[in-house]
Design a protein around this motif. Structure first.
Motif, PDB file in Angstrom:
ATOM      1  N   GLY A   1      -8.248 -14.457   1.060  1.00 21.04           N
ATOM      2  CA  GLY A   1      -7.819 -13.269   1.704  1.00 21.04           C
ATOM      3  C   GLY A   1      -8.234 -11.931   1.159  1.00 21.04           C
ATOM      4  O   GLY A   1      -9.382 -12.153   0.344  1.00 21.04           O
ATOM      5  N   ILE A   2      -7.935 -10.947   1.699  1.00 27.74           N
ATOM      6  CA  ILE A   2      -8.675  -9.637   1.661  1.00 27.74           C
ATOM      7  C   ILE A   2      -7.602  -8.607   1.459  1.00 27.74           C
ATOM      8  O   ILE A   2      -6.816  -8.483   2.248  1.00 27.74           O
ATOM      9  N   GLU A   3      -7.612  -7.877   0.764  1.00 28.72           N
ATOM     10  CA  GLU A   3      -6.880  -6.348   0.199  1.00 28.72           C
ATOM     11  C   GLU A   3      -7.748  -5.371   0.260  1.00 28.72           C
ATOM     12  O   GLU A   3      -8.755  -5.367  -0.361  1.00 28.72           O
ATOM     13  N   VAL A   4      -7.064  -4.286   0.730  1.00 35.04           N
ATOM     14  CA  VAL A   4      -7.637  -2.844   0.658  1.00 35.04           C
ATOM     15  C   VAL A   4      -6.674  -1.940   0.167  1.00 35.04           C
ATOM     16  O   VAL A   4      -5.593  -2.012   0.496  1.00 35.04           O
ATOM     17  N   ARG A   5      -6.899  -1.117  -0.762  1.00 36.25           N
ATOM     18  CA  ARG A   5      -6.196   0.193  -1.439  1.00 36.25           C
ATOM     19  C   ARG A   5      -6.804   1.348  -1.175  1.00 36.25           C
ATOM     20  O   ARG A   5      -8.088   1.285  -1.266  1.00 36.25           O
ATOM     21  N   ILE A   6      -5.888   2.304  -1.132  1.00 37.84           N
ATOM     22  CA  ILE A   6      -6.579   3.407  -0.680  1.00 37.84           C
ATOM     23  C   ILE A   6      -5.774   4.556  -1.805  1.00 37.84           C
ATOM     24  O   ILE A   6      -4.610   4.569  -1.570  1.00 37.84           O
ATOM     25  N   LYS A   7      -6.600   5.447  -2.259  1.00 38.30           N
ATOM     26  CA  LYS A   7      -6.039   6.403  -3.044  1.00 38.30           C
ATOM     27  C   LYS A   7      -6.216   7.756  -2.304  1.00 38.30           C
ATOM     28  O   LYS A   7      -7.395   7.927  -2.165  1.00 38.30           O
ATOM     29  N   ARG A   8      -5.054   8.251  -1.767  1.00 28.40           N
ATOM     30  CA  ARG A   8      -5.396   9.468  -0.731  1.00 28.40           C
ATOM     31  C   ARG A   8      -4.056  10.323  -0.875  1.00 28.40           C
ATOM     32  O   ARG A   8      -2.944  10.119  -1.423  1.00 28.40           O
ATOM     33  N   TYR A   9      -3.969  11.580  -0.364  1.00 29.91           N
ATOM     34  CA  TYR A   9      -2.983  12.424  -0.020  1.00 29.91           C
ATOM     35  C   TYR A   9      -3.561  13.295   1.083  1.00 29.91           C
ATOM     36  O   TYR A   9      -4.586  13.350   1.560  1.00 29.91           O
ATOM     37  N   GLY A  10      -2.411  14.175   1.460  1.00 23.60           N
ATOM     38  CA  GLY A  10      -2.711  14.989   2.657  1.00 23.60           C
ATOM     39  C   GLY A  10      -1.897  16.265   2.440  1.00 23.60           C
ATOM     40  O   GLY A  10      -0.685  16.360   1.717  1.00 23.60           O
ATOM     41  N   GLU A  11      -2.516  17.379   2.921  1.00 26.95           N
ATOM     42  CA  GLU A  11      -1.844  19.029   3.013  1.00 26.95           C
ATOM     43  C   GLU A  11      -0.731  18.811   4.148  1.00 26.95           C
ATOM     44  O   GLU A  11      -1.056  18.202   5.317  1.00 26.95           O
ATOM     45  N   ASN A  12       0.474  19.045   3.782  1.00 26.06           N
ATOM     46  CA  ASN A  12       1.656  18.828   4.740  1.00 26.06           C
ATOM     47  C   ASN A  12       1.373  17.212   5.384  1.00 26.06           C
ATOM     48  O   ASN A  12       1.735  17.435   6.506  1.00 26.06           O
ATOM     49  N   ALA A  13       1.680  16.429   4.124  1.00 17.46           N
ATOM     50  CA  ALA A  13       1.375  14.998   4.674  1.00 17.46           C
ATOM     51  C   ALA A  13       2.221  14.390   5.473  1.00 17.46           C
ATOM     52  O   ALA A  13       1.962  13.382   6.054  1.00 17.46           O
ATOM     53  N   SER A  14       3.417  14.888   5.918  1.00 20.65           N
ATOM     54  CA  SER A  14       4.375  14.315   6.651  1.00 20.65           C
ATOM     55  C   SER A  14       3.594  13.999   7.903  1.00 20.65           C
ATOM     56  O   SER A  14       4.340  13.498   8.789  1.00 20.65           O
ATOM     57  N   ASP A  15       2.809  15.148   8.340  1.00 16.69           N
ATOM     58  CA  ASP A  15       2.286  14.982   9.590  1.00 16.69           C
ATOM     59  C   ASP A  15       0.989  14.264   9.851  1.00 16.69           C
ATOM     60  O   ASP A  15       0.575  13.971  10.922  1.00 16.69           O
TER      61      ASP A  15
END
Length: 172
Positions: free
Chosen positions: A53-67
């Motif tokens: 199996g293969i798993e990808v994880r991302i550490k992220r965020y956004g400005e006004n992220a609901s968009d």
């Protein structure tokens, strides 16, 4: 613009390690980003192992992220996009953190990856993001893209430990 062909990421190499420095992109309203690609992971997988199996994880965020949401999240092998698109329509978070996990211990992304595929320097992951806002650009930030490979080591015959637990019974 189509996914993976829009606004370019700044400092994409910042997404190679969890360091608090970010790959970032200013995404035009209702547009996609170019691909943010990560490859050449140098996994320490023993030769001949079976990939489970293969798993990808991302550490992220956004400005006004609901968009903001994933436009596409794909693996690539041999430099070519392959397997399932695991993009999520869930809005990105507004603070940095481990906010996304894709795949898992038995998920092969419907593309039969073998030992040679995942240990090749061109194996990796690519991400494109979409800004759904109708009149404003938004910034997206990625601290790190990680891949975890689940595997079973190749067996070299019957392990000694297994033989110690073998018992013979005499039947009369």
């Amino acid at each position: 613009t189509t996914q993976g062909s829009g606004d370019d990421w700044s400092n994409p190499t910042n997404a190679q390690s969890e360091s608090g420095t970010y790959a970032s992109v200013d995404i035009t309203k209702q547009e996609y980003t170019a691909w943010l690609r990560a490859s050449n992971f140098s996994f320490g997988i023993p030769a001949g192992a079976t990939i489970d199996g293969i798993e990808v994880r991302i550490k992220r965020y956004g400005e006004n992220a609901s968009d903001l949401s994933d436009s596409s999240l794909r693996l690539h092998k041999g430099g070519t996009v392959s397997g399932d698109d695991k993009a999520s329509a869930t809005a990105w978070p507004s603070t940095n953190g481990w906010s996304a996990t894709y795949g898992g211990p038995t998920d092969m992304w419907t593309s039969g990856y073998g030992y040679a595929d995942v240990t090749d320097s061109t194996f990796g992951v690519q991400l494109s993001v979409y800004n759904n806002h109708s009149y404003a650009a938004r910034f997206a930030y990625v601290d790190v893209l990680q891949i975890k490979i689940y595997y079973t080591a190749a067996s070299a015959g019957i392990p000694e430990l297994a033989m110690r637990h073998f018992r013979q019974r005499r039947v009369a």
